[in-house]
Design a protein around this motif. Structure first.
Motif, mmCIF file in Angstrom:
data_model
loop_
_atom_site.group_PDB
_atom_site.id
_atom_site.type_symbol
_atom_site.label_atom_id
_atom_site.label_comp_id
_atom_site.label_asym_id
_atom_site.label_seq_id
_atom_site.Cartn_x
_atom_site.Cartn_y
_atom_site.Cartn_z
ATOM 1 N N ALA A 60 0.826 -1.211 0.000
ATOM 2 C CA ALA A 60 0.000 0.000 0.000
ATOM 3 C C ALA A 60 0.859 1.259 0.000
ATOM 4 C CB ALA A 60 -0.926 -0.007 1.203
ATOM 5 N N THR A 61 2.069 1.187 0.535
ATOM 6 C CA THR A 61 2.933 2.368 0.553
ATOM 7 C C THR A 61 3.382 2.769 -0.851
ATOM 8 O OG1 THR A 61 4.942 1.069 0.896
ATOM 9 C CG2 THR A 61 3.815 1.877 2.856
ATOM 10 N N PHE A 62 3.350 1.840 -1.794
ATOM 11 C CA PHE A 62 3.789 2.137 -3.149
ATOM 12 C C PHE A 62 2.796 3.021 -3.903
ATOM 13 C CE2 PHE A 62 6.011 -1.993 -2.514
ATOM 14 C CZ PHE A 62 7.273 -1.457 -2.449
ATOM 15 N N ARG A 87 10.907 2.075 -8.340
ATOM 16 C CA ARG A 87 12.015 1.131 -8.495
ATOM 17 C C ARG A 87 12.840 1.042 -7.214
ATOM 18 N NH1 ARG A 87 17.199 1.268 -12.397
ATOM 19 N NH2 ARG A 87 17.656 -0.933 -12.251
ATOM 20 N N VAL A 88 13.082 2.173 -6.582
ATOM 21 C CA VAL A 88 13.849 2.193 -5.339
ATOM 22 C C VAL A 88 13.114 1.434 -4.248
ATOM 23 C CG1 VAL A 88 14.788 3.691 -3.536
ATOM 24 C CG2 VAL A 88 14.983 4.357 -5.926
ATOM 25 N N TYR A 89 11.810 1.673 -4.146
ATOM 26 C CA TYR A 89 11.020 0.987 -3.131
ATOM 27 C C TYR A 89 10.965 -0.520 -3.391
ATOM 28 C CZ TYR A 89 9.408 5.157 -0.770
ATOM 29 O OH TYR A 89 9.347 6.313 -0.036
ATOM 30 N N ALA A 99 12.218 -3.408 -0.940
ATOM 31 C CA ALA A 99 11.286 -4.437 -0.478
ATOM 32 C C ALA A 99 11.790 -5.830 -0.832
ATOM 33 C CB ALA A 99 9.907 -4.207 -1.089
ATOM 34 N N LEU A 100 12.246 -6.013 -2.043
ATOM 35 C CA LEU A 100 12.743 -7.325 -2.450
ATOM 36 C C LEU A 100 13.996 -7.713 -1.676
ATOM 37 C CD1 LEU A 100 12.145 -7.197 -6.302
ATOM 38 C CD2 LEU A 100 10.843 -8.450 -4.579
ATOM 39 N N SER A 101 14.852 -6.745 -1.404
ATOM 40 C CA SER A 101 16.039 -7.020 -0.601
ATOM 41 C C SER A 101 15.650 -7.453 0.798
ATOM 42 C CB SER A 101 16.931 -5.784 -0.515
ATOM 43 O OG SER A 101 17.382 -5.424 -1.787
#
Length: 82
Positions: free
Chosen positions: A14-16, A25-27, A31-33
């Motif tokens: 939801a933050t995206f 892309r940064v988010y 998140a994936l990291s």
């Protein structure tokens, strides 16, 4: 996935919605990291619990010999050590 994890994941997604263009892309990378690191940590935790049984990891970690054996076991079984 447990209810708590599902809720946390939905909040993260939801933050995206409020992110300006180009910032997604940064988010997503962050998140994936985070989820990738969490997955690896859970694998390490599972192996440690299997190896130690009822012993507490904090007590074993204080002894250098036991610590070295545990690190070696993790590297042999998982191929990495965190």
């Amino acid at each position: 996935m447990t209810q708590r994890r599902t809720t946390a994941f939905k909040k993260l997604l939801a933050t995206f919605k409020g992110v300006p263009k180009g910032g997604e892309r940064v988010y997503w990378q962050a998140a994936l990291s985070f989820f990738g690191y969490r997955y690896l940590a859970m694998r390490v935790e599972t192996v440690v619990r299997q190896r130690l049984g009822t012993q507490r990891p904090e007590v074993v970690w204080q002894d250098a010999t036991h610590r070295q054996r545990l690190q070696t076991a993790l590297q042999e079984e998982l191929g990495f050590y965190l």
